[in-house]
Design an enzyme around this catalytic site. Sequence first.
Site, mmCIF file in Angstrom:
data_model
loop_
_atom_site.group_PDB
_atom_site.id
_atom_site.type_symbol
_atom_site.label_atom_id
_atom_site.label_comp_id
_atom_site.label_asym_id
_atom_site.label_seq_id
_atom_site.Cartn_x
_atom_site.Cartn_y
_atom_site.Cartn_z
ATOM 1 N N TRP A 137 0.870 -1.184 0.000
ATOM 2 C CA TRP A 137 0.000 0.000 0.000
ATOM 3 C C TRP A 137 0.909 1.236 0.000
ATOM 4 C CZ3 TRP A 137 -1.914 2.771 4.780
ATOM 5 C CH2 TRP A 137 -2.909 3.693 4.456
ATOM 6 N N ASP A 218 -0.898 -5.636 9.216
ATOM 7 C CA ASP A 218 -1.870 -4.603 8.857
ATOM 8 C C ASP A 218 -3.119 -5.322 8.349
ATOM 9 O OD1 ASP A 218 -3.330 -2.514 7.864
ATOM 10 O OD2 ASP A 218 -1.853 -1.886 6.368
ATOM 11 N N ALA A 220 -6.723 -4.418 7.277
ATOM 12 C CA ALA A 220 -7.628 -3.287 7.015
ATOM 13 C C ALA A 220 -8.947 -3.731 6.392
ATOM 14 C CB ALA A 220 -6.935 -2.278 6.108
ATOM 15 N N LYS A 253 -13.419 0.096 6.638
ATOM 16 C CA LYS A 253 -13.967 -0.590 5.459
ATOM 17 C C LYS A 253 -15.104 -1.514 5.876
ATOM 18 C CE LYS A 253 -9.690 0.655 4.617
ATOM 19 N NZ LYS A 253 -9.148 1.586 3.666
#
Length: 399
Positions: A137, A218, A220, A253
């Site tokens: 990312w 991470d 997400a 999200k």
Amino acid sequence: MLTRTDAKARGLADLPPVKSDSLIALIGMVNADPRSDKIDVGVGVFRDGAGNTPILKVMKEAEQRLLDTQVTKAYLGSAGDKRFAELLRPILLGEHAGDQRIAGLQTPGGCGALRLGFELIATANSQARVYLGTPSWPNHAPIIRAVGLETAEYPYYERGQGTIRFEDMIAALRSAEPGDVALLHGCCHNPTGADLSEEQWAAVRDVVVDRELIPLIDIAYQGFGRGLDEDAFGVRLILSACDEVVIAQSCDKNFSCYRDRVGSMWVKTGAAKTTATAMGHVNQRSREMWSMPPDHGAACAHIILEDPELHARWLVELDAMRDRINSVRQRLASADPRLAFIGRQFGMFSMLPLSVEQVLKLRTDHAIYMADSGRFNVVGMSDEQIGRFTAAVVEALGA
Ligand SMILES: Cc1ncc(COP(=O)(O)O)c(C=O)c1O
């Protein structure tokens, strides 16, 4: 990117211009394009079949309840809403939820969690190098550099083949020094959509343990790939084997509340006492940076997770988002053998094997906007736009 200058005499007027983030620049281009049939697969938000990013119905209801029942907006403290973090524990940690060596706190989204996680690492060991997949990312490297840590790369993805460069990844991680950090995507890899298999997670775990690395995971997009528990497989496997783990989590999200900035950060050390000390540092950093996270979104997520009926309805809405992602993936994959890899990937993003010229031609000729790298949001387009998108991409790929 802003680079520090050490010239003492410099004033604000001497600041060099900042090269804007390419994804932010892309949003500007989409907005400026007057064509009514434009397709925006650059932006990273979930869109439904009609092309909208609606507020979840449970979120609307929780907001109403909050409005009706909240009696104070007094400060909560640098850890934010503690009950929110408690309610997230089983969702994220599964069988590790009761482990007192793991502690977490609310953060301003996944970005805040990442920043805080790297702040903690840098506080403990300013010499740690952070191993970052190529590609990753785009905001990872700037966040890592902002805390003063060095990055190193591990190869992750072969764009032409649509596959993970797993052996190269493992070899690079094997070259890391004890105390270095392995930044891993928990699920729904952004930008590639290529997730580690269970066997690959096990091999990564072995290297991390052997080399005494600190995994920073991470996560997400939990719930956007295979399911809430399935998407936490890697997190939980790593927790089973490692004494020191940092997790950056985003609810922006899976609760579809992007701008409300909801997330959490988790730390595991070898003992509850050392975790408490680490959390002392984390709270201190949080206090310095944002004092306390914004309340609204986490307060609503708290209401949803606390109430069995709203919780169940959230899962239904989350399932619907995941189903759309996976059904669009299947439609794209079946359109052309060269797109078949999209059907084997997870989450909102995949990368098309297109050159920058081909990506730019899609913009000019078809008003289709994706990142220069060929990364696109599989649910960026409405159902109606899928046919036109696929035809244009197949044409761009050539005969
Ligand atoms: C891999 C990854 N990590 C973290 C984030 C940050 O999430 P948030 O919007 O909650 O800060 C994103 C958002 O796009 C992401 O894709």
